[in-house]
Design a protein around this motif. Structure first.
Motif, PDB file in Angstrom:
ATOM      1  N   PHE A 127       0.857  -1.194   0.000  1.00 62.49           N
ATOM      2  CA  PHE A 127       0.000   0.000   0.000  1.00 62.49           C
ATOM      3  C   PHE A 127       0.886   1.234   0.000  1.00 62.49           C
ATOM      4  O   PHE A 127       1.848   1.323   0.774  1.00 62.49           O
ATOM      5  CB  PHE A 127      -0.895  -0.029   1.241  1.00 62.49           C
ATOM      6  CG  PHE A 127      -1.924   1.073   1.284  1.00 62.49           C
ATOM      7  CD1 PHE A 127      -2.886   1.194   0.284  1.00 62.49           C
ATOM      8  CD2 PHE A 127      -1.958   1.971   2.336  1.00 62.49           C
ATOM      9  CE1 PHE A 127      -3.855   2.198   0.327  1.00 62.49           C
ATOM     10  CE2 PHE A 127      -2.925   2.978   2.390  1.00 62.49           C
ATOM     11  CZ  PHE A 127      -3.868   3.087   1.384  1.00 62.49           C
ATOM     12  N   LEU A 128       0.569   2.165  -0.885  1.00 59.66           N
ATOM     13  CA  LEU A 128       1.371   3.377  -1.044  1.00 59.66           C
ATOM     14  C   LEU A 128       0.448   4.596  -0.970  1.00 59.66           C
ATOM     15  O   LEU A 128      -0.624   4.598  -1.593  1.00 59.66           O
ATOM     16  CB  LEU A 128       2.074   3.309  -2.414  1.00 59.66           C
ATOM     17  CG  LEU A 128       2.711   4.559  -2.990  1.00 59.66           C
ATOM     18  CD1 LEU A 128       3.835   5.073  -2.096  1.00 59.66           C
ATOM     19  CD2 LEU A 128       3.268   4.249  -4.388  1.00 59.66           C
ATOM     20  N   VAL A 129       0.866   5.604  -0.217  1.00 59.64           N
ATOM     21  CA  VAL A 129       0.098   6.843  -0.083  1.00 59.64           C
ATOM     22  C   VAL A 129       0.985   7.989  -0.595  1.00 59.64           C
ATOM     23  O   VAL A 129       2.146   8.092  -0.180  1.00 59.64           O
ATOM     24  CB  VAL A 129      -0.277   7.100   1.395  1.00 59.64           C
ATOM     25  CG1 VAL A 129      -1.068   8.401   1.535  1.00 59.64           C
ATOM     26  CG2 VAL A 129      -1.077   5.926   1.966  1.00 59.64           C
ATOM     27  N   VAL A 130       0.460   8.816  -1.480  1.00 62.72           N
ATOM     28  CA  VAL A 130       1.265   9.916  -2.035  1.00 62.72           C
ATOM     29  C   VAL A 130       0.491  11.238  -1.961  1.00 62.72           C
ATOM     30  O   VAL A 130      -0.608  11.359  -2.514  1.00 62.72           O
ATOM     31  CB  VAL A 130       1.626   9.674  -3.528  1.00 62.72           C
ATOM     32  CG1 VAL A 130       2.648  10.714  -3.996  1.00 62.72           C
ATOM     33  CG2 VAL A 130       2.154   8.272  -3.758  1.00 62.72           C
ATOM     34  N   GLY A 131       1.077  12.214  -1.259  1.00 63.92           N
ATOM     35  CA  GLY A 131       0.600  13.593  -1.359  1.00 63.92           C
ATOM     36  C   GLY A 131      -0.788  13.856  -0.831  1.00 63.92           C
ATOM     37  O   GLY A 131      -1.568  14.555  -1.472  1.00 63.92           O
ATOM     38  N   THR A 132      -1.089  13.331   0.347  1.00 67.90           N
ATOM     39  CA  THR A 132      -2.363  13.687   0.968  1.00 67.90           C
ATOM     40  C   THR A 132      -2.139  13.963   2.443  1.00 67.90           C
ATOM     41  O   THR A 132      -1.345  13.279   3.092  1.00 67.90           O
ATOM     42  CB  THR A 132      -3.448  12.610   0.774  1.00 67.90           C
ATOM     43  OG1 THR A 132      -4.567  12.898   1.628  1.00 67.90           O
ATOM     44  CG2 THR A 132      -2.948  11.210   1.054  1.00 67.90           C
ATOM     45  N   SER A 133      -2.859  14.962   2.953  1.00 67.65           N
ATOM     46  CA  SER A 133      -2.720  15.305   4.366  1.00 67.65           C
ATOM     47  C   SER A 133      -3.446  14.293   5.251  1.00 67.65           C
ATOM     48  O   SER A 133      -3.313  14.334   6.466  1.00 67.65           O
ATOM     49  CB  SER A 133      -3.280  16.701   4.614  1.00 67.65           C
ATOM     50  OG  SER A 133      -4.654  16.734   4.270  1.00 67.65           O
ATOM     51  N   LEU A 134      -4.221  13.404   4.645  1.00 73.04           N
ATOM     52  CA  LEU A 134      -5.000  12.394   5.391  1.00 73.04           C
ATOM     53  C   LEU A 134      -5.871  13.064   6.459  1.00 73.04           C
ATOM     54  O   LEU A 134      -6.015  12.573   7.564  1.00 73.04           O
ATOM     55  CB  LEU A 134      -4.066  11.331   6.002  1.00 73.04           C
ATOM     56  CG  LEU A 134      -3.343  10.442   4.981  1.00 73.04           C
ATOM     57  CD1 LEU A 134      -2.246   9.605   5.641  1.00 73.04           C
ATOM     58  CD2 LEU A 134      -4.317   9.520   4.249  1.00 73.04           C
ATOM     59  N   HIS A 135      -6.468  14.184   6.061  1.00 70.95           N
ATOM     60  CA  HIS A 135      -7.364  14.901   6.965  1.00 70.95           C
ATOM     61  C   HIS A 135      -8.829  14.610   6.669  1.00 70.95           C
ATOM     62  O   HIS A 135      -9.688  14.934   7.470  1.00 70.95           O
ATOM     63  CB  HIS A 135      -7.156  16.421   6.835  1.00 70.95           C
ATOM     64  CG  HIS A 135      -6.072  16.941   7.711  1.00 70.95           C
ATOM     65  ND1 HIS A 135      -4.843  17.309   7.233  1.00 70.95           N
ATOM     66  CD2 HIS A 135      -6.024  17.131   9.037  1.00 70.95           C
ATOM     67  CE1 HIS A 135      -4.082  17.713   8.225  1.00 70.95           C
ATOM     68  NE2 HIS A 135      -4.775  17.606   9.334  1.00 70.95           N
ATOM     69  N   VAL A 136      -9.101  14.120   5.462  1.00 67.48           N
ATOM     70  CA  VAL A 136     -10.493  14.002   5.048  1.00 67.48           C
ATOM     71  C   VAL A 136     -10.923  12.534   5.054  1.00 67.48           C
ATOM     72  O   VAL A 136     -10.311  11.697   4.388  1.00 67.48           O
ATOM     73  CB  VAL A 136     -10.688  14.639   3.648  1.00 67.48           C
ATOM     74  CG1 VAL A 136     -12.083  14.381   3.118  1.00 67.48           C
ATOM     75  CG2 VAL A 136     -10.443  16.145   3.738  1.00 67.48           C
ATOM     76  N   TYR A 137     -11.971  12.254   5.817  1.00 71.37           N
ATOM     77  CA  TYR A 137     -12.527  10.906   5.871  1.00 71.37           C
ATOM     78  C   TYR A 137     -13.694  10.825   4.893  1.00 71.37           C
ATOM     79  O   TYR A 137     -14.277  11.843   4.571  1.00 71.37           O
ATOM     80  CB  TYR A 137     -12.998  10.600   7.314  1.00 71.37           C
ATOM     81  CG  TYR A 137     -11.827  10.275   8.189  1.00 71.37           C
ATOM     82  CD1 TYR A 137     -11.462   8.952   8.423  1.00 71.37           C
ATOM     83  CD2 TYR A 137     -11.055  11.285   8.725  1.00 71.37           C
ATOM     84  CE1 TYR A 137     -10.356   8.654   9.209  1.00 71.37           C
ATOM     85  CE2 TYR A 137      -9.948  10.995   9.508  1.00 71.37           C
ATOM     86  CZ  TYR A 137      -9.595   9.680   9.749  1.00 71.37           C
ATOM     87  OH  TYR A 137      -8.499   9.376  10.498  1.00 71.37           O
ATOM     88  N   PRO A 138     -14.022   9.634   4.382  1.00 74.00           N
ATOM     89  CA  PRO A 138     -13.476   8.337   4.760  1.00 74.00           C
ATOM     90  C   PRO A 138     -12.154   7.964   4.096  1.00 74.00           C
ATOM     91  O   PRO A 138     -11.548   6.976   4.478  1.00 74.00           O
ATOM     92  CB  PRO A 138     -14.574   7.360   4.331  1.00 74.00           C
ATOM     93  CG  PRO A 138     -15.230   8.026   3.174  1.00 74.00           C
ATOM     94  CD  PRO A 138     -15.172   9.501   3.448  1.00 74.00           C
ATOM     95  N   ALA A 139     -11.654   8.754   3.137  1.00 78.28           N
ATOM     96  CA  ALA A 139     -10.427   8.349   2.438  1.00 78.28           C
ATOM     97  C   ALA A 139      -9.283   8.096   3.421  1.00 78.28           C
ATOM     98  O   ALA A 139      -8.523   7.119   3.294  1.00 78.28           O
ATOM     99  CB  ALA A 139     -10.025   9.435   1.435  1.00 78.28           C
TER     100      ALA A 139
END
Ligand code: APR
Length: 229
Positions: free
Chosen positions: A166-178
């Protein structure tokens, strides 16, 4: 081939010239998010909302995919790649990626305000008041606004639960549900996070954090991923 699931956010398109959201001091191209990206904002002022997305669409047509998008497309030579993007631009498509789930919709589609199943491509850059669906109702951007359900989240979550990597690129991970998708991964699954401002994620197992821009960070990740084949 191993299954590589990639969650991308605004940061992967930053080097193409599309500004991110939360780096802009709480304003989004000079607007409050609730005015241009919510059902209430649409109700209050559809002209403003349509114009806002017209400008975003015009800009998105002018820019090009960057190295980050291109490396992701190249990874299809080695992995079964599924991209789950929060972005509404089409830069993953134009870079050549083949499986892309647009969690938050697409700038290049409109949809009926009377029947959400009526979705149409937007070929130019403008959608205006008076543009209607086949049932005569006003068209809106086919974009998931704040407060709305995210129709593709279950499909995305199933892919993430099947990921070998699993790879995550360029997101603040502030917005759910993502932002919650990372919790669908298996404990042993190798996870990578590319973001120049990445936070620490102490609760996440097997996580490698690369604090770098998407362009150079993706080259580094590619080398690490190829070791996992
Ligand atoms: N390369 C990689 N990451 C970058 C770069 C870059 N060149 N430049 C900035 N970033 C990172 C920032 O450090 C930040 O963590 O991109 C991230 C952008 O975060 P946000 O602006 O919050 O964007 P995103 O996470 O995609 O937002 C999620 O919120 O506004 C809504 O619906 C909208 O899809 C969007 C969602």
């Amino acid at each position: 081939m191993k299954k590589l699931v990639v969650l991308t956010g605004a940061g992967i398109s930053a080097e193409s010239g599309i500004p991110t959201f939360r780096d802009a001091g709480g304003l989004w191209e000079g607007h409050r998010v609730e005015d241009v990206a919510s059902p209430e904002g649409w109700h209050r002022n559809p002209e403003l909302v349509l114009d806002f997305y017209n400008q975003r669409r015009k800009k998105a047509r002018e820019v090009q995919p960057n190295r980050g998008h291109l490396v992701l497309a190249q990874l299809e030579d080695h992995f079964n790649v599924v991209i789950v993007t929060q972005n509404v631009d089409d830069l993953h498509e134009r870079a050549g990626s083949s499986t892309i789930i647009h969690l938050h919709g697409s700038l290049f589609e409109s949809r009926s305000t009377a029947d959400e199943k009526l979705i149409y491509p937007i070929s130019g850059w403008e959608l205006n008041v008076g543009d209607v669906c086949e049932k005569g109702s006003q068209l809106r951007p086919n974009i998931v606004w704040f407060g709305e359900l995210v129709p593709m989240i279950e499909v995305a979550a199933r892919h993430v639960s099947e990921a070998d990597i699993f790879l995550v690129v360029g997101t603040s991970l502030h917005v759910y549900p993502a932002a919650g998708l990372i919790h669908e991964t298996g404990y042993d699954v190798p996870k990578f996070l590319v973001d120049p401002n990445a936070a620490d994620w102490p609760g996440i197992s097997n996580l490698t954090v690369i604090r770098d821009k998407a362009s150079t960070g993706m080259e580094l990740v590619k080398a690490k991923l190829l070791e996992l084949i």
